[in-house]
Design a protein around this motif. Sequence first.
Motif, PDB file in Angstrom:
ATOM      1  N   PRO A  97       0.826  -1.208   0.000  1.00  0.00           N
ATOM      2  CA  PRO A  97       0.000   0.000   0.000  1.00  0.00           C
ATOM      3  C   PRO A  97       0.868   1.270   0.000  1.00  0.00           C
ATOM      4  N   HIS A  98       0.510   2.205  -0.849  1.00  0.00           N
ATOM      5  CA  HIS A  98       1.176   3.510  -0.983  1.00  0.00           C
ATOM      6  C   HIS A  98       2.644   3.381  -1.385  1.00  0.00           C
ATOM      7  N   ASP A  99       2.972   2.304  -2.092  1.00  0.00           N
ATOM      8  CA  ASP A  99       4.337   2.078  -2.550  1.00  0.00           C
ATOM      9  C   ASP A  99       4.340   1.922  -4.069  1.00  0.00           C
ATOM     10  N   SER A 100       5.526   1.896  -4.656  1.00  0.00           N
ATOM     11  CA  SER A 100       5.679   1.749  -6.111  1.00  0.00           C
ATOM     12  C   SER A 100       6.676   0.650  -6.414  1.00  0.00           C
ATOM     13  N   ILE A 101       6.544   0.085  -7.620  1.00  0.00           N
ATOM     14  CA  ILE A 101       7.548  -0.848  -8.123  1.00  0.00           C
ATOM     15  C   ILE A 101       7.999  -0.373  -9.499  1.00  0.00           C
ATOM     16  N   LYS A 102       9.213  -0.758  -9.852  1.00  0.00           N
ATOM     17  CA  LYS A 102       9.795  -0.388 -11.138  1.00  0.00           C
ATOM     18  C   LYS A 102       9.485  -1.483 -12.153  1.00  0.00           C
ATOM     19  N   VAL A 103       9.165  -1.074 -13.390  1.00  0.00           N
ATOM     20  CA  VAL A 103       8.914  -2.012 -14.488  1.00  0.00           C
ATOM     21  C   VAL A 103       9.885  -1.691 -15.624  1.00  0.00           C
ATOM     22  N   HIS A 104      10.592  -2.716 -16.099  1.00  0.00           N
ATOM     23  CA  HIS A 104      11.533  -2.568 -17.216  1.00  0.00           C
ATOM     24  C   HIS A 104      10.843  -3.044 -18.486  1.00  0.00           C
ATOM     25  N   LEU A 105      10.801  -2.183 -19.490  1.00  0.00           N
ATOM     26  CA  LEU A 105      10.164  -2.517 -20.760  1.00  0.00           C
ATOM     27  C   LEU A 105      11.213  -2.507 -21.863  1.00  0.00           C
ATOM     28  N   ALA A 106      11.181  -3.517 -22.714  1.00  0.00           N
ATOM     29  CA  ALA A 106      12.065  -3.594 -23.876  1.00  0.00           C
ATOM     30  C   ALA A 106      11.204  -3.749 -25.129  1.00  0.00           C
ATOM     31  N   TYR A 107      11.574  -3.009 -26.160  1.00  0.00           N
ATOM     32  CA  TYR A 107      10.855  -3.061 -27.440  1.00  0.00           C
ATOM     33  C   TYR A 107      11.866  -3.376 -28.529  1.00  0.00           C
ATOM     34  N   GLU A 108      11.609  -4.461 -29.271  1.00  0.00           N
ATOM     35  CA  GLU A 108      12.443  -4.845 -30.402  1.00  0.00           C
ATOM     36  C   GLU A 108      11.553  -4.941 -31.634  1.00  0.00           C
ATOM     37  N   PRO A 109      11.572  -3.910 -32.479  1.00  0.00           N
ATOM     38  CA  PRO A 109      10.682  -3.892 -33.643  1.00  0.00           C
ATOM     39  C   PRO A 109      10.956  -5.041 -34.606  1.00  0.00           C
ATOM     40  N   ARG A 110       9.877  -5.561 -35.170  1.00  0.00           N
ATOM     41  CA  ARG A 110       9.986  -6.685 -36.104  1.00  0.00           C
ATOM     42  C   ARG A 110       9.593  -6.321 -37.529  1.00  0.00           C
ATOM     43  N   LYS A 111       8.969  -5.152 -37.678  1.00  0.00           N
ATOM     44  CA  LYS A 111       8.556  -4.724 -39.019  1.00  0.00           C
ATOM     45  C   LYS A 111       8.783  -3.231 -39.156  1.00  0.00           C
ATOM     46  N   SER A 112       8.862  -2.782 -40.385  1.00  0.00           N
ATOM     47  CA  SER A 112       9.044  -1.359 -40.664  1.00  0.00           C
ATOM     48  C   SER A 112       7.688  -0.664 -40.736  1.00  0.00           C
ATOM     49  N   GLY A 113       7.738   0.645 -40.549  1.00  0.00           N
ATOM     50  CA  GLY A 113       6.517   1.450 -40.626  1.00  0.00           C
ATOM     51  C   GLY A 113       5.977   1.772 -39.241  1.00  0.00           C
ATOM     52  N   LEU A 114       4.783   2.307 -39.220  1.00  0.00           N
ATOM     53  CA  LEU A 114       4.151   2.679 -37.964  1.00  0.00           C
ATOM     54  C   LEU A 114       3.717   1.423 -37.213  1.00  0.00           C
ATOM     55  N   ASP A 115       4.199   1.271 -36.005  1.00  0.00           N
ATOM     56  CA  ASP A 115       3.881   0.099 -35.188  1.00  0.00           C
ATOM     57  C   ASP A 115       3.167   0.571 -33.927  1.00  0.00           C
ATOM     58  N   LYS A 116       1.984   0.023 -33.685  1.00  0.00           N
ATOM     59  CA  LYS A 116       1.205   0.366 -32.496  1.00  0.00           C
ATOM     60  C   LYS A 116       0.848  -0.905 -31.751  1.00  0.00           C
ATOM     61  N   GLN A 117       1.181  -0.952 -30.477  1.00  0.00           N
ATOM     62  CA  GLN A 117       0.894  -2.095 -29.626  1.00  0.00           C
ATOM     63  C   GLN A 117       0.220  -1.614 -28.342  1.00  0.00           C
ATOM     64  N   ILE A 118      -0.321  -2.557 -27.588  1.00  0.00           N
ATOM     65  CA  ILE A 118      -0.932  -2.252 -26.294  1.00  0.00           C
ATOM     66  C   ILE A 118      -0.275  -3.126 -25.230  1.00  0.00           C
ATOM     67  N   LEU A 119       0.188  -2.490 -24.164  1.00  0.00           N
ATOM     68  CA  LEU A 119       0.711  -3.192 -22.999  1.00  0.00           C
ATOM     69  C   LEU A 119      -0.410  -3.229 -21.963  1.00  0.00           C
ATOM     70  N   THR A 120      -0.766  -4.437 -21.497  1.00  0.00           N
ATOM     71  CA  THR A 120      -1.867  -4.597 -20.547  1.00  0.00           C
ATOM     72  C   THR A 120      -1.338  -5.162 -19.237  1.00  0.00           C
ATOM     73  N   ILE A 121      -1.657  -4.461 -18.152  1.00  0.00           N
ATOM     74  CA  ILE A 121      -1.221  -4.855 -16.814  1.00  0.00           C
ATOM     75  C   ILE A 121      -2.457  -5.211 -16.001  1.00  0.00           C
ATOM     76  N   THR A 122      -2.463  -6.407 -15.377  1.00  0.00           N
ATOM     77  CA  THR A 122      -3.593  -6.817 -14.536  1.00  0.00           C
ATOM     78  C   THR A 122      -3.083  -7.377 -13.218  1.00  0.00           C
ATOM     79  N   ASP A 123      -3.935  -7.268 -12.203  1.00  0.00           N
ATOM     80  CA  ASP A 123      -3.590  -7.828 -10.899  1.00  0.00           C
ATOM     81  C   ASP A 123      -4.163  -9.239 -10.790  1.00  0.00           C
ATOM     82  N   ILE A 124      -3.757  -9.960  -9.752  1.00  0.00           N
ATOM     83  CA  ILE A 124      -4.141 -11.371  -9.576  1.00  0.00           C
ATOM     84  C   ILE A 124      -5.651 -11.541  -9.405  1.00  0.00           C
TER      85      ILE A 124
END
Length: 123
Positions: free
Chosen positions: A80-107
């Motif tokens: 409660p009232h704390d934070s955690i760090k999240v490391h994100l890495a992106y490695e593109p696989r195609k050329s052009g405009l790339d749009k993705q969605i990152l979804t975070i859910t709890d248990i």
Amino acid sequence: MKIKFIFIIYFVNLFSGCSKPQDILKSSIRQIDFGNIKKSGSYKVIFYLKNNGVNQIQIKSINSSCGCVIAIPEEDFIKPHDSIKVHLAYEPRKSGLDKQILTITDIKEKYKINIPVSANVIP
């Protein structure tokens, strides 16, 4: 009598702990835009997840709409009232405009955050 009734409703709402789920688990970012990047690179971002509630939250999953975005939290539980760090890495696989969605859910699947990830990938 009407004023007394309004006061009682206000008092109950104030102390009932009625918070909207989207206000409890928050991300330090709303979106990730890498701009113009080369296809051959690997791009990294760090962001934070904050628990604004009074109970511990366990992260169930952090998934993306493709395998080109991977996010790993440093911890699975947020106190409660704390934070955690999240490391994100992106490695593109195609050329052009790339749009993705990152979804975070709890248990308990009570909280869900969607973060758009975009880039203009140059060959």
